[in-house]
Every structure is written in C-alpha cells, then in structure tokens.
Design a protein around this motif. Sequence first.
Motif, PDB file in Angstrom:
ATOM      1  N   GLN A  48       3.194  -5.006   2.675  1.00  0.00           N
ATOM      2  CA  GLN A  48       3.902  -6.293   2.573  1.00  0.00           C
ATOM      3  C   GLN A  48       5.162  -6.296   3.426  1.00  0.00           C
ATOM      4  N   LEU A  84       6.241  11.314 -14.242  1.00  0.00           N
ATOM      5  CA  LEU A  84       5.348  10.962 -15.342  1.00  0.00           C
ATOM      6  C   LEU A  84       4.450  12.118 -15.759  1.00  0.00           C
ATOM      7  N   LEU A  93      -3.346   4.253  -8.947  1.00  0.00           N
ATOM      8  CA  LEU A  93      -2.520   3.070  -9.219  1.00  0.00           C
ATOM      9  C   LEU A  93      -1.170   3.185  -8.523  1.00  0.00           C
ATOM     10  N   ILE A  94      -0.531   4.345  -8.697  1.00  0.00           N
ATOM     11  CA  ILE A  94       0.810   4.532  -8.130  1.00  0.00           C
ATOM     12  C   ILE A  94       0.741   4.506  -6.606  1.00  0.00           C
ATOM     13  N   ILE A 109      -6.905   8.025 -12.073  1.00  0.00           N
ATOM     14  CA  ILE A 109      -6.704   6.571 -12.096  1.00  0.00           C
ATOM     15  C   ILE A 109      -5.219   6.242 -11.984  1.00  0.00           C
ATOM     16  N   VAL A 110      -4.395   6.988 -12.746  1.00  0.00           N
ATOM     17  CA  VAL A 110      -2.952   6.743 -12.692  1.00  0.00           C
ATOM     18  C   VAL A 110      -2.431   7.032 -11.288  1.00  0.00           C
ATOM     19  N   ILE A 137       0.652  -1.021  -0.987  1.00  0.00           N
ATOM     20  CA  ILE A 137       0.731  -2.482  -0.892  1.00  0.00           C
ATOM     21  C   ILE A 137       2.157  -2.915  -0.561  1.00  0.00           C
ATOM     22  N   LEU A 138       3.147  -2.245  -1.189  1.00  0.00           N
ATOM     23  CA  LEU A 138       4.538  -2.572  -0.886  1.00  0.00           C
ATOM     24  C   LEU A 138       4.843  -2.346   0.597  1.00  0.00           C
ATOM     25  N   LYS A 154      -0.281  -5.999  12.549  1.00  0.00           N
ATOM     26  CA  LYS A 154      -1.568  -6.477  13.056  1.00  0.00           C
ATOM     27  C   LYS A 154      -2.281  -5.372  13.833  1.00  0.00           C
ATOM     28  N   GLN A 208       4.192  -6.545   7.023  1.00  0.00           N
ATOM     29  CA  GLN A 208       3.768  -7.906   7.372  1.00  0.00           C
ATOM     30  C   GLN A 208       4.955  -8.849   7.479  1.00  0.00           C
ATOM     31  N   ALA A 209       5.982  -8.596   6.670  1.00  0.00           N
ATOM     32  CA  ALA A 209       7.130  -9.497   6.672  1.00  0.00           C
ATOM     33  C   ALA A 209       8.064  -9.216   7.843  1.00  0.00           C
ATOM     34  N   PHE A 210       8.274  -7.945   8.169  1.00  0.00           N
ATOM     35  CA  PHE A 210       9.325  -7.632   9.147  1.00  0.00           C
ATOM     36  C   PHE A 210       8.813  -7.011  10.440  1.00  0.00           C
ATOM     37  N   TYR A 248       5.532  -7.741  12.031  1.00  0.00           N
ATOM     38  CA  TYR A 248       4.241  -8.408  11.999  1.00  0.00           C
ATOM     39  C   TYR A 248       3.298  -7.900  13.090  1.00  0.00           C
ATOM     40  N   GLU A 249       3.823  -7.753  14.311  1.00  0.00           N
ATOM     41  CA  GLU A 249       2.990  -7.322  15.438  1.00  0.00           C
ATOM     42  C   GLU A 249       2.349  -5.969  15.144  1.00  0.00           C
ATOM     43  N   THR A 304       0.099   1.019  -5.322  1.00  0.00           N
ATOM     44  CA  THR A 304       1.292   0.179  -5.413  1.00  0.00           C
ATOM     45  C   THR A 304       2.193   0.382  -4.209  1.00  0.00           C
TER      46      THR A 304
END
Lengths: 205, 218
Positions: free
Chosen positions: A84, A58, A73-74, A69-70, A80-81, A95, A87-89, A91-92, A77
């Motif tokens: 996530q 970009l 943001l990237i 700011i851009v 967070i991915l 934590k 946390q899904a695969f 978990y221990e 993102t």
Amino acid sequence: MMQLKKYLGPLNRNNPITIQILGVCSALAGTAQLKPAVVMCISVAVVCAFSNFVISLLRNTIPPRVRIIVQLLIVATFVILVDQVLQAFFYEISKMLSVFVGLIITNCIIMGRLEAFALANRPLPSAIDGLANGIGYGLVLIIIATVRELLGSGTLWNYRIIPETFYQNGYINNGLMVLPPMALIIIGVIVWIQRSANKELQEEY
Amino acid sequence: MRKFSNTYIFIYITVIVVAVATLLSLAATLLRPYREANIKNETMAQILTAANYIHQDKKEIPHLFSEVATESEVGDIHFFSVNTSDGRLLYVVPVAGKGLWGPIWGYIALSEDLKTVEGAVFSHKSETPGLGGEIAKDAFSSSFKGKSLFDEEGNFISIKVVKTKTDDSRNNEVDALSGATITSRGVEEMLYRCLPEAIKAIQASTIQSQIQQTQTKE
C-alpha cells in the motif's frame, strides 16, 4: 563478538540466497534494473524484521497447532502495508514490481526465519536477525541487478553509464541480460565465487 | 510444552484477525487519496502518450494535460480532444476489453478526420509478464501508429492483430505478440467493438458544435 558474528552470518557465510538457496524466484524476477531491486530488498528486510519482531513478542502465546496460520497472518499484514505504501508513494516502482511485492508473503526466507529463530528468541535479537537476513538477501539482489542493468541496458539507476560513442562504434546491449534466465546464471556465478573463496562451504562428494 | 485448549485457540485467532483487519482497513483508507491521485495521474499520462507527447516530467503532467486536453462526453462515451505540440487536433478515445487473466484497456489517438490511428497506449491488470504483458510496451503500441481504420469505400475495417501479415494493402494489420494469442485477440476485439461507437460519438459532438456555432452567428 560471537553474538555479532552470528547475526552477520546471513551477509556472507549463511546467505539466504547463495547458501540456503531460498527466495530465488524473486531474485530472478525483480532484478532487471537496480531501482526496483533496491526497493524489493528494502521491502523484504522491513517485512522480515517486523514480522520476526512481532512473532517473537507473541511466541509464548501462539498455540503450536496454529502457529503457521498466525505467522502467515502477520507476514501478510506487513506485506500488504508495504504494498500500500509503495502504491501510494512509489507508484512507478510498485508497477514495475507488480505481483512480486505480494509474493513476498511466500518468500521462504521470511517463513524460515520465523520458524527457526523468532519462535525461540527474544524480540530484539529476532528483529536484528530478520533485518540481517533481509540485507543478506538484498545484497545478492543488488549485485545481480547491477550486472544486469549495466550489461543489459547500459545504465545504472536509470543513469547512462556506457557512453553514446560506444553504441555509435557498434557496441550492443546484451538483450539476454534483461530476461530472467540470466539472473539464474549470475546467481550461479556468485555461488561459485563465494564457494571458491570459502573452502569450508564446499561440499564433499 | 504448554497445552492450549480449543477455546483458547479460537479466541486467539479471532482477536488477531480482527486486530489485523482493523489495521489494514485503516491503512487502506488513509492511503486511498494518494493511490487515486496516482491512478488519475497515470491515466492523464497515458492519454498524453497516446497523443505522442513523450517523456514528460511526471510533475508536469497535470498542468500539461489541463493545457492541451479537454474531456467531452456523448452519452456514455468519453473522449478527449488533444492539441499536439505541432498544432494539430487529435481525438483520444478510451478502449476496454478482456485479456487472458483480466481486463485490458488502452487509449487510441485518432486523426482529426477520424480515419487514421495516430498513436496508441495499452495497459493491463494481470496479463503474464513477458507474454501478454508486452502489450503495455512501446514496441507493440507504436506499431498501431499510422494504421487506417477505413477501407477505400469508407467502410470501417478496424485493425487486425495478425500472426503473419498476409496482405497489408489496406494498411490495417499489426503483428500479434508471440505466446499471447488470447491477449492479442482481446486487443483486436476491443478495438473492433469500442472504436466505431467512439467515432460516432465524436462525429455527433462535432456536428452539434457546428450547429451551435452557426446558430450563434445567426
């Protein structure tokens, strides 16, 4: 050859932690054991490589006035991915790392690479640069975590390394190793060893 | 350097934010079942740990849980009856309260006569690691084991989380965590508030099931 050397800089001569002294906070917090340290290292490398790649794609469209700011943001993102997915695969481990995954956003290494490299280079070299910096960061983390887990808990990757008979004969784990201050001391030792091996890294006084 | 107009910047940011938001909500939705399964699994693990099942294989937990534990409900209050490995019956009750930065909660295992704590597990959302966060460690929760909730006259006295044990003749004091006064008080408060309600609920349900049993006998 010159190219390759430039990319491998972060692994030693231009290491983000020991030379640039960036990202020290997470190096203190996430390194009491080897497993979370390796996960942290992979997370940072992934976030760094992908955000470098996207920002580089970009780079000609980003208005300079809002570029931070851009970038945020990237980076946010991807963080967070990663969070996530952990946390899904895993978990221990997620934590164990708790807030420190989220805090990758504020890791100066990533913002530093975006500003210094990705905004001025093509996508592929940028991705490699991000990956190399992530690995350079991770290498130091893994060294610290190895020392801390071995001396602090007597294990590596949760497998017992120091045998039971040692404990029966009076060997005691070093409790200080489990606490963050010891990580700072280990970083200091690594910096010391690295600079005494590479004379050109030593500063004149 | 190229000049960018305000309109361009405005549209640019809007497009990026919308794209990022879509991507993230998609990821959150797709991964939600896994996250929820993990949380459910952890709750089961905590209940089993409170009832002194230790070091279970993670994959075994749902199976073991369904074998030894049953959930009951009286009014709003849930509790779990757990058969221990040495053949006793324990009641595990959830407790929830406030720490310094956010919610704290736990599971307390009570003996069959509901007078003694047989085990405890605590957890927290965002207490300070190393200070309030220590409530999740064994060192803290194991100190609740064997504490009594009632005095000799049978009055509920709960468990006191104290700085220095002054007089533990009633066997209901545990050491607070240093540097975590508010979290420690939170633990004390949630036990004081939640346990009497839970005990009443369990008593009500056992009386009920006894009545049912006598009725079926008749």
